[in-house]
Design an enzyme around this catalytic site. Structure first.
Site, short mmCIF file in Angstrom:
data_model
loop_
_atom_site.label_atom_id
_atom_site.label_comp_id
_atom_site.label_asym_id
_atom_site.label_seq_id
_atom_site.Cartn_x
_atom_site.Cartn_y
_atom_site.Cartn_z
N HIS A 71 -4.80 1.24 0.64
CA HIS A 71 -3.35 1.04 0.71
C HIS A 71 -2.75 1.07 -0.68
O HIS A 71 -3.41 0.93 -1.68
CB HIS A 71 -3.01 -0.27 1.43
N CYS A 72 -1.46 1.31 -0.70
CA CYS A 72 -0.67 1.22 -1.91
C CYS A 72 0.66 0.60 -1.51
O CYS A 72 0.83 0.18 -0.36
CB CYS A 72 -0.50 2.58 -2.59
N ARG A 73 1.59 0.54 -2.39
CA ARG A 73 2.83 -0.16 -2.10
C ARG A 73 3.57 0.42 -0.89
O ARG A 73 4.03 -0.30 -0.03
CB ARG A 73 3.76 -0.16 -3.31
N GLY A 75 2.33 3.50 0.94
CA GLY A 75 1.40 4.10 1.88
C GLY A 75 1.69 5.56 2.17
O GLY A 75 1.27 6.07 3.21
#
Length: 171
Positions: A71-73, A75
């Site tokens: 995940h990232c901030r 997505g």
């Protein structure tokens, strides 16, 4: 844990001050966290030198029976890039096929690596094709390399097709 690439900016198990639920879970030994540092979704930052060690980290986690959450901030771009890169390597498939597989699993969320990250994936595709040739032949014979890369699309065509896929979301 595989040794990180000398240019990698990820830190296994080092959260921002140990804050948040992921870092608590890791501190208590229930999960392992691979924190990729210094990669903004700005079209400037690159994931290229980190793709190999990230894929190795994911492989190791899976071999140990773990499940992996990427995940990232938002997505949309960075996590999609990492996931596409892993699918390309793990399944031995071209960029477009991996992109479509990842996109099909995110039905309600548009994935769109920014153009810099998409370009990183294009380079990753060439690197993986070269490795497949070397494993098959012991060296990068030109004919085999041409065959491997024939499965790949050129950059302008890829950019045009990604734009066409996303056009309905842009209006």
């Amino acid at each position: 844990m595989p040794m990180p690439h000398p240019n990698a900016h990820f830190v296994p198990g080092k959260g921002p001050g140990g804050q948040g639920s992921l870092w608590i879970e890791e501190r208590e030994g229930r999960i392992k966290v691979l924190d990729i540092k210094g990669v903004c979704d700005d079209g400037i930052d690159t994931l290229e030198p980190q793709l190999e060690p990230i894929c190795e980290w994911i492989d190791k986690a899976r071999e140990e029976g773990g499940k992996v959450l990427v995940h990232c901030r938002v997505g949309v771009s960075r996590s999609a890039t990492v996931t596409i890169a892993y699918v390309m390597k793990h399944l031995g498939i071209p960029l477009v096929d991996a992109y479509l597989i990842v996109r099909s699993r995110r039905l309600s969320v548009l994935i769109q690596p920014n153009m810099r990250l998409l370009y990183n994936l294009l380079g990753w595709e060439i690197k993986l094709a070269r490795e497949r040739c070397e494993r098959a032949l012991g060296d990068t014979e030109e004919g085999q390399m041409q065959h491997e890369l024939a499965r790949a699309l050129n950059w302008p065509y890829l950019a045009k097709e990604v734009h066409a896929l996303n056009e309905k979301y842009l209006h």
